[in-house]
Design a protein around this motif. Sequence first.
Motif, short mmCIF file in Angstrom:
data_model
loop_
_atom_site.label_atom_id
_atom_site.label_comp_id
_atom_site.label_asym_id
_atom_site.label_seq_id
_atom_site.Cartn_x
_atom_site.Cartn_y
_atom_site.Cartn_z
N ASN A 200 0.88 -1.15 -0.07
CA ASN A 200 0.02 -0.11 -0.06
C ASN A 200 0.92 1.18 0.10
O ASN A 200 1.60 1.87 0.81
CB ASN A 200 -1.01 0.07 1.04
N GLY A 201 0.80 2.01 -1.12
CA GLY A 201 1.36 3.17 -1.15
C GLY A 201 2.91 3.15 -1.26
O GLY A 201 3.67 4.08 -1.23
N VAL A 202 3.58 1.91 -1.73
CA VAL A 202 4.78 1.79 -1.92
C VAL A 202 5.30 2.49 -3.14
O VAL A 202 4.88 1.91 -4.42
CB VAL A 202 5.50 0.55 -2.00
N ARG A 203 5.89 3.62 -3.16
CA ARG A 203 6.24 4.58 -4.25
C ARG A 203 7.57 5.05 -4.41
O ARG A 203 8.03 5.40 -5.55
CB ARG A 203 5.26 5.74 -4.37
N ASP A 204 8.23 5.01 -3.09
CA ASP A 204 9.60 5.97 -3.07
C ASP A 204 10.48 5.46 -1.94
O ASP A 204 9.99 4.65 -1.24
CB ASP A 204 9.13 7.44 -3.20
N ASP A 205 11.44 6.18 -1.81
CA ASP A 205 12.51 5.95 -0.62
C ASP A 205 11.56 6.18 0.72
O ASP A 205 11.73 5.21 1.65
CB ASP A 205 13.70 6.89 -0.77
N GLU A 206 10.83 7.27 0.76
CA GLU A 206 10.08 7.28 2.05
C GLU A 206 9.16 6.16 2.38
O GLU A 206 9.15 5.60 3.56
CB GLU A 206 9.37 8.61 1.99
N THR A 207 8.49 5.79 1.36
CA THR A 207 7.56 4.79 1.71
C THR A 207 8.22 3.35 2.32
O THR A 207 7.81 2.69 3.13
CB THR A 207 6.57 4.53 0.86
N VAL A 208 9.32 3.13 1.22
CA VAL A 208 10.22 1.75 1.73
C VAL A 208 10.87 1.92 3.01
O VAL A 208 10.70 0.95 3.86
CB VAL A 208 11.03 1.63 0.43
N ARG A 209 11.45 3.05 3.32
CA ARG A 209 11.85 3.21 4.39
C ARG A 209 11.07 3.15 5.84
O ARG A 209 11.34 2.41 6.70
CB ARG A 209 12.81 4.52 4.65
N GLU A 210 9.81 3.65 5.58
CA GLU A 210 9.13 3.43 6.74
C GLU A 210 8.63 2.09 7.01
O GLU A 210 8.37 1.43 8.16
CB GLU A 210 7.53 4.31 6.31
N TYR A 211 8.13 1.17 5.91
CA TYR A 211 8.00 -0.11 6.02
C TYR A 211 9.18 -1.07 6.53
O TYR A 211 8.94 -1.84 7.63
CB TYR A 211 7.23 -0.78 4.79
N ALA A 212 10.24 -0.67 6.28
CA ALA A 212 11.58 -1.28 6.67
C ALA A 212 11.66 -1.13 8.28
O ALA A 212 11.88 -1.84 8.73
CB ALA A 212 12.82 -0.76 5.84
N LEU A 231 9.08 1.69 -10.77
CA LEU A 231 9.99 0.61 -10.13
C LEU A 231 11.24 0.69 -10.05
O LEU A 231 12.00 0.18 -8.76
CB LEU A 231 9.77 -0.74 -11.31
N ASP A 232 11.93 1.53 -10.73
CA ASP A 232 13.64 1.96 -10.58
C ASP A 232 13.47 2.54 -9.17
O ASP A 232 14.64 2.22 -8.51
CB ASP A 232 13.92 2.78 -11.90
N ARG A 233 12.72 3.58 -8.99
CA ARG A 233 13.06 4.34 -7.80
C ARG A 233 12.77 3.26 -6.37
O ARG A 233 13.39 3.35 -5.63
CB ARG A 233 11.74 5.37 -7.77
N VAL A 234 11.65 2.64 -6.51
CA VAL A 234 11.31 1.56 -5.35
C VAL A 234 12.50 0.56 -5.21
O VAL A 234 12.95 0.27 -3.97
CB VAL A 234 10.13 0.84 -5.57
N ARG A 235 12.91 0.02 -6.04
CA ARG A 235 14.12 -0.76 -6.32
C ARG A 235 15.51 -0.22 -5.57
O ARG A 235 16.12 -0.82 -4.78
CB ARG A 235 14.55 -1.50 -7.53
#
Length: 253
Positions: A200-212, A231-235
């Motif tokens: 849900n809402g995984v789009r960028d560095d901020e969202t990935v960092r929060e879930y991590a 996908l490049d940004r999220v990867r």
Amino acid sequence: MFSPPLALASLSGEADADWARAGSDHAGAAFLGGIALDENARAAARELVARDRTEFLPPDPVRFVDRQVAALDDVPIRPAFNVRSVTPEPIVEAARVCRDHDAFLEINAHCRQDELCAVGCGESLLRDADRLRAYVKRAADTGATVGVKVRAEVPGVDLPDLARTIETAGAAFVHVDAMDTESVIADVVDATDLFVIANNGVRDDETVREYADYGADAVSVGRPSDNPVVLDRVREAVDRHLDTGPGLEARLQ
């Protein structure tokens, strides 16, 4: 379970083998489907199509699962199939297919469309833990790697408790649509040893960092899963914030 710990999340009527192949440079897993397996689920899916929603409605859904995952045998991505069924037998059949292709089976306890819930699919399973437990156990007994897609913010549903239930039934992972309650990921992580995929809402560095930070083992991208820029940004964010090296492999032993 899969590396890199980025998954493509199923998009109804769109997430097929070609879609997974297109995203394989970015992701470690692709959840195809969802697919309605039994007649009641298929009837509900036909009702959804009648109001302009896309759905996979092949004549033989289990054979469709087989063909789709087989089409990814030469692709460096772990396939998975999101399935809906009111009865357990087709889930068992699909689990055997997934097992034979080293693919994951994902039981859909997530979709909230009225048509699906009315027949006992999707989100309705969150409120019927005994039936969900039975589905997971029967699928896991085939030797397949089984998990469940769930949704947060469903009234009356204790998601960490439900995660413990599916874990004891033999599930290996839980795929959590966090909705607007991202902290539920930490609650599920604390409650179980399941591999937790945050969605849900995984789009960028901020969202990935929060879930991590909440302890997710992996994240998944839904609607933008066909957008290589996203996908490049999220990867890149996954490589920064989630364990993609020996630590991940140790976690999954």
